[in-house]
Design an enzyme around this catalytic site. Sequence first.
Site, PDB file in Angstrom:
ATOM      1  N   ASP A  11       0.865  -1.180   0.000  1.00  0.00           N
ATOM      2  CA  ASP A  11       0.000   0.000   0.000  1.00  0.00           C
ATOM      3  C   ASP A  11       0.904   1.232   0.000  1.00  0.00           C
ATOM      4  O   ASP A  11       2.079   1.160   0.376  1.00  0.00           O
ATOM      5  CB  ASP A  11      -0.889  -0.039   1.249  1.00  0.00           C
ATOM      6  CG  ASP A  11      -1.640   1.252   1.470  1.00  0.00           C
ATOM      7  OD1 ASP A  11      -2.330   1.703   0.550  1.00  0.00           O
ATOM      8  OD2 ASP A  11      -1.503   1.828   2.574  1.00  0.00           O
ATOM      9  N   ASP A  13      -0.198   5.193   0.701  1.00  0.00           N
ATOM     10  CA  ASP A  13      -0.462   6.200   1.731  1.00  0.00           C
ATOM     11  C   ASP A  13      -0.603   5.549   3.099  1.00  0.00           C
ATOM     12  O   ASP A  13      -1.390   4.628   3.285  1.00  0.00           O
ATOM     13  CB  ASP A  13      -1.725   6.993   1.373  1.00  0.00           C
ATOM     14  CG  ASP A  13      -1.537   7.806   0.111  1.00  0.00           C
ATOM     15  OD1 ASP A  13      -0.944   8.891   0.188  1.00  0.00           O
ATOM     16  OD2 ASP A  13      -1.959   7.336  -0.974  1.00  0.00           O
ATOM     17  N   GLY A  46      -4.905   2.610  -3.523  1.00  0.00           N
ATOM     18  CA  GLY A  46      -6.185   3.188  -3.898  1.00  0.00           C
ATOM     19  C   GLY A  46      -6.020   4.353  -4.855  1.00  0.00           C
ATOM     20  O   GLY A  46      -6.997   4.836  -5.438  1.00  0.00           O
ATOM     21  N   ASP A 196      -2.434  -0.348   5.943  1.00  0.00           N
ATOM     22  CA  ASP A 196      -2.831   0.336   7.176  1.00  0.00           C
ATOM     23  C   ASP A 196      -4.329   0.578   7.291  1.00  0.00           C
ATOM     24  O   ASP A 196      -4.800   0.963   8.352  1.00  0.00           O
ATOM     25  CB  ASP A 196      -2.109   1.693   7.279  1.00  0.00           C
ATOM     26  CG  ASP A 196      -2.626   2.700   6.269  1.00  0.00           C
ATOM     27  OD1 ASP A 196      -3.065   3.794   6.669  1.00  0.00           O
ATOM     28  OD2 ASP A 196      -2.607   2.400   5.061  1.00  0.00           O
ATOM     29  N   SER A 197      -5.098   0.375   6.203  1.00  0.00           N
ATOM     30  CA  SER A 197      -6.511   0.757   6.212  1.00  0.00           C
ATOM     31  C   SER A 197      -7.406  -0.396   5.768  1.00  0.00           C
ATOM     32  O   SER A 197      -6.913  -1.459   5.362  1.00  0.00           O
ATOM     33  CB  SER A 197      -6.728   1.969   5.294  1.00  0.00           C
ATOM     34  OG  SER A 197      -5.979   3.073   5.755  1.00  0.00           O
TER      35      SER A 197
END
Length: 256
Positions: A11, A13, A46, A196-197
């Site tokens: 990932d 961000d 994303g 992280d999300s």
Amino acid sequence: MTAKYRLLALDMDGTLLNDEQQITPKTVEWIQKAVDAGVHVCLSTGRAFRSAMPYAEQLGLKTPMITVNGSELWREPYELYRRSLMDPALIQQLYEIAEEYGIWFWAYSTEQVYNRNNWDGDIMGREWLKFGYSTEDDEIRHKLLMQLQDLGGLEITNSTPTNLEINPLGVNKAYGIGEVCKLLGIEMSQVVAVGDSLNDLAAIQAAGLGVAMGNAQETVQQEAGAVVASNNEDGIAEVIEKYILNEAEVTLGTDC
């Protein structure tokens, strides 16, 4: 050298990038070590391709990329492999919901990102990849989530605790990594996925090793097989040193 893990899916961000939107020199160094050891490093984000590509270029990556949460898969930089589009009628519906709540929204088309500030209403004339909402109001966000779940047929995640991201059902980073594995001829068991999300959760659950950053949302940390330092403390370097290259050294020792 034969590493147990052959693919590192990152990932961006909150994971690869620190809070200044930079890849630190230490992280760059360890990613290069992984590449030199024969590990494929894949950006899984994303973000749109245009926003992710400068970082791939900085790292010198020629590997497949996953963008827009899996709605676009790239065989290699600039070579599109697969794209999953959203029905324009659904985009219209999602836009009307944003207007109903009066909240910030954005929508990724294949050409650019639109939001409340540059929305021109031309929904049917474009191809759409993702829709998102952002609000600091927990109550509104909960109501919105319930409404979206009632619609059905949606992959609902987030990239921060205050937003919601919508992709077509089944289109997520786990799907994207699975397709990349097919391209590279490897198995999901050979993948380390880091994030992280909630838009990283499916990948973390599906990978051979799912890793959460120290700054990850609590749900992500609970589901991960390992938790490392934060994005501001070179967590990616820790992943590579502890779980990828260390495994390769152990395997190498066994082979000898």
